[in-house]
Write an enzyme that holds these catalytic residues in place. Sequence first.
Site, short mmCIF file in Angstrom:
data_model
loop_
_atom_site.label_atom_id
_atom_site.label_comp_id
_atom_site.label_asym_id
_atom_site.label_seq_id
_atom_site.Cartn_x
_atom_site.Cartn_y
_atom_site.Cartn_z
N HIS A 291 4.04 6.97 3.95
CA HIS A 291 5.00 5.89 3.71
C HIS A 291 4.53 4.98 2.59
O HIS A 291 3.39 5.06 2.14
CB HIS A 291 5.27 5.07 4.99
CG HIS A 291 4.10 4.27 5.50
ND1 HIS A 291 3.22 4.74 6.45
CD2 HIS A 291 3.67 3.02 5.19
CE1 HIS A 291 2.31 3.82 6.70
NE2 HIS A 291 2.56 2.76 5.95
N HIS B 128 0.83 -1.21 0.00
CA HIS B 128 0.00 0.00 0.00
C HIS B 128 0.86 1.26 0.00
O HIS B 128 2.05 1.21 0.30
CB HIS B 128 -0.95 0.03 1.21
CG HIS B 128 -0.26 0.06 2.54
ND1 HIS B 128 0.07 -1.08 3.25
CD2 HIS B 128 0.19 1.09 3.32
CE1 HIS B 128 0.67 -0.75 4.39
NE2 HIS B 128 0.76 0.57 4.45
N GLU C 284 8.08 0.95 4.86
CA GLU C 284 7.64 -0.14 5.73
C GLU C 284 7.86 -1.45 4.99
O GLU C 284 7.58 -1.53 3.78
CB GLU C 284 6.15 0.04 6.06
CG GLU C 284 5.58 -1.07 6.95
CD GLU C 284 4.08 -0.89 7.26
OE1 GLU C 284 3.40 -0.11 6.55
OE2 GLU C 284 3.61 -1.52 8.21
#
Lengths: 134, 134
Positions: free
Chosen positions: A79, A7, A130
Amino acid sequence: MLGRLNHVAIAVRDAEKAAKIYGAAFGAEISAPLPLPEHGVITVFAILPNTKIEFIQPLGETSPIAKFVERNADGGIHHVCYEVPDIVATRDILIAEGARVLGDGEPKIGAHGKPVLFFHPKDFSGALVEIEQS
Amino acid sequence: MLGRLNHVAIAVRDAEKAAKIYGAAFGAEISAPLPLPEHGVITVFAILPNTKIEFIQPLGETSPIAKFVERNADGGIHHVCYEVPDIVATRDILIAEGARVLGDGEPKIGAHGKPVLFFHPKDFSGALVEIEQS
């Protein structure tokens, strides 16, 4: 090994409001707001055919995104999250390549129930990264 | 109708250097640097299974990303690009929903040879949005 882009996360004051145009104008499927008190965020997803846009809104006084949303009143891309098949092996390779892991370097269970780690934006061209166990 | 996330664009001083860790640590396929003088950028892609990370570096004195890279010395996420089946229809719906199109509103041929338009970050939670004819 680099897996899917899981994502792109956009931090905003109001996740439901931010996701609205993706539904109204693009016809994307929008998930219901999900409060995650243990992560200090409320999440709303816009579903694309190949990935997701995750809108995150601060929840509680110690939200890890509170400062970001303060600094970016209109919101901003917070992020990107990449899936990796072996999070510990990938962490060790990234560290060997000079990337700085955030926190104590031990994977924590993330907002999607899987182990995650974050790496410093300065080591990824200004993008907070991430990695998530796939 | 919202199509695939075509790419996430990260603007940096040195696109090849920025992409390096995606190859070295993640084992991602990295494209050769491609100068696009008519767009004022050099592009390098990191290929993921479901999308691409596009590193863009200013090229020439009138590069549209020169100021961004000046303001963000370490680099930063510059925009996200969504594929749409009918760029003119999507533009009109987005405008009707209150989003501001950049430039004169007429699709231009983008860095990948397809018609593109950009929308104002303030109307997309701080994220500059590119739509590309799929």
